[in-house]
Design an enzyme around this catalytic site. Structure first.
Site, short mmCIF file in Angstrom:
data_model
loop_
_atom_site.label_atom_id
_atom_site.label_comp_id
_atom_site.label_asym_id
_atom_site.label_seq_id
_atom_site.Cartn_x
_atom_site.Cartn_y
_atom_site.Cartn_z
N TYR A 26 0.84 -1.20 0.00
CA TYR A 26 0.00 0.00 0.00
C TYR A 26 0.88 1.26 0.00
O TYR A 26 0.65 2.19 -0.77
CB TYR A 26 -0.93 -0.03 1.22
CG TYR A 26 -1.82 1.18 1.34
CD1 TYR A 26 -2.84 1.42 0.41
CD2 TYR A 26 -1.65 2.09 2.38
CE1 TYR A 26 -3.66 2.54 0.52
CE2 TYR A 26 -2.47 3.19 2.50
CZ TYR A 26 -3.47 3.42 1.57
OH TYR A 26 -4.27 4.52 1.69
N GLU A 48 -11.65 5.46 5.04
CA GLU A 48 -11.02 6.25 6.10
C GLU A 48 -11.97 6.38 7.29
O GLU A 48 -11.54 6.32 8.45
CB GLU A 48 -10.61 7.64 5.60
CG GLU A 48 -9.46 7.63 4.60
CD GLU A 48 -8.11 7.18 5.15
OE1 GLU A 48 -7.95 7.01 6.37
OE2 GLU A 48 -7.20 6.97 4.32
N TRP A 56 -5.03 0.69 10.02
CA TRP A 56 -5.27 0.68 8.58
C TRP A 56 -5.09 -0.72 8.02
O TRP A 56 -5.76 -1.11 7.07
CB TRP A 56 -4.35 1.69 7.88
CG TRP A 56 -4.66 1.79 6.42
CD1 TRP A 56 -3.86 1.40 5.40
CD2 TRP A 56 -5.87 2.27 5.82
NE1 TRP A 56 -4.50 1.62 4.18
CE2 TRP A 56 -5.73 2.15 4.42
CE3 TRP A 56 -7.06 2.78 6.33
CZ2 TRP A 56 -6.73 2.52 3.52
CZ3 TRP A 56 -8.06 3.15 5.43
CH2 TRP A 56 -7.88 3.02 4.05
#
Length: 193
Positions: A26, A48, A56
């Site tokens: 990522y 988000e 995350w």
């Protein structure tokens, strides 16, 4: 004071990128790069929001299931979700099962559709791009909000979005390249900044 970490491949990266292959991929291929298209923007905004209070990595590991559950983040489809869809999603162990976050995703799809008449979600968010980009050398120098993320949060709430607090919007700005928060020395830091 953690600065960039050099990996086995000899590349320096932000410290959060090392330790798990999903984070590394990522970081190296997506985080901080511009995105285009309404569904890409809606996906990032919604994810988000789902990440709030979680890592995350949790979201990355569930991302494909989120895409399936939310129809590829097609705003028209998600905007049409009703209470039966909320209940269906609450039963989906492949996503984060949090009623307020699921309801916010639907609300945000509806608000995204409504924004089309005034330039769309991408133009709306991009209008809050800061003139100045930070140049953090360590993780301690990283911001979690900015005047622009505060303004974006307020503006999005004003046009009907939910779960778009200033910290979440700062993370969105980082993820989409509106703010370059790769540490100085990271191989992904934009040249010249």
């Amino acid at each position: 004071m953690p600065g960039p970490v050099t990996g086995e491949d000899g590349l320096a990266r932000c410290p959060w990128a090392v330790g798990h292959p999903a984070n590394l991929a990522y970081h190296d291929t997506e985080w901080g790069l511009p995105i285009q298209g309404e569904s890409a923007w809606l996906e990032r905004l919604v994810l988000e929001g789902f990440q709030s209070g979680l890592s995350w990595l949790t979201i990355l590991n569930k991302r494909e299931r989120f895409r399936a559950a939310f129809a590829g983040f097609d705003a028209d489809t998600v905007a049409a979700y009703d209470e039966a869809d909320v209940e269906r999603l609450l039963g989906d162990a492949g996503i984060v099962r949090h009623r307020r976050k699921i309801e916010a995703a639907i609300t945000n799809a509806r608000a995204t559709v409504a924004l089309r008449g005034s330039g769309g979600l991408e133009d709306f968010v991009a209008g809050f791009r800061p003139d100045h980009h930070p140049a953090p050398r360590t993780t301690e120098e990283l911001a979690t909000t900015s005047p622009e993320s505060l303004a974006l949060s307020k503006a999005l709430k004003g046009v009907g979005f939910a779960f778009v607090g200033p910290t979440t919007m700062y993370a969105l700005m980082e993820a989409t390249g509106l703010v370059d928060d790769h540490l100085v020395g990271c191989h992904r830091r934009t040249a010249g900044t």
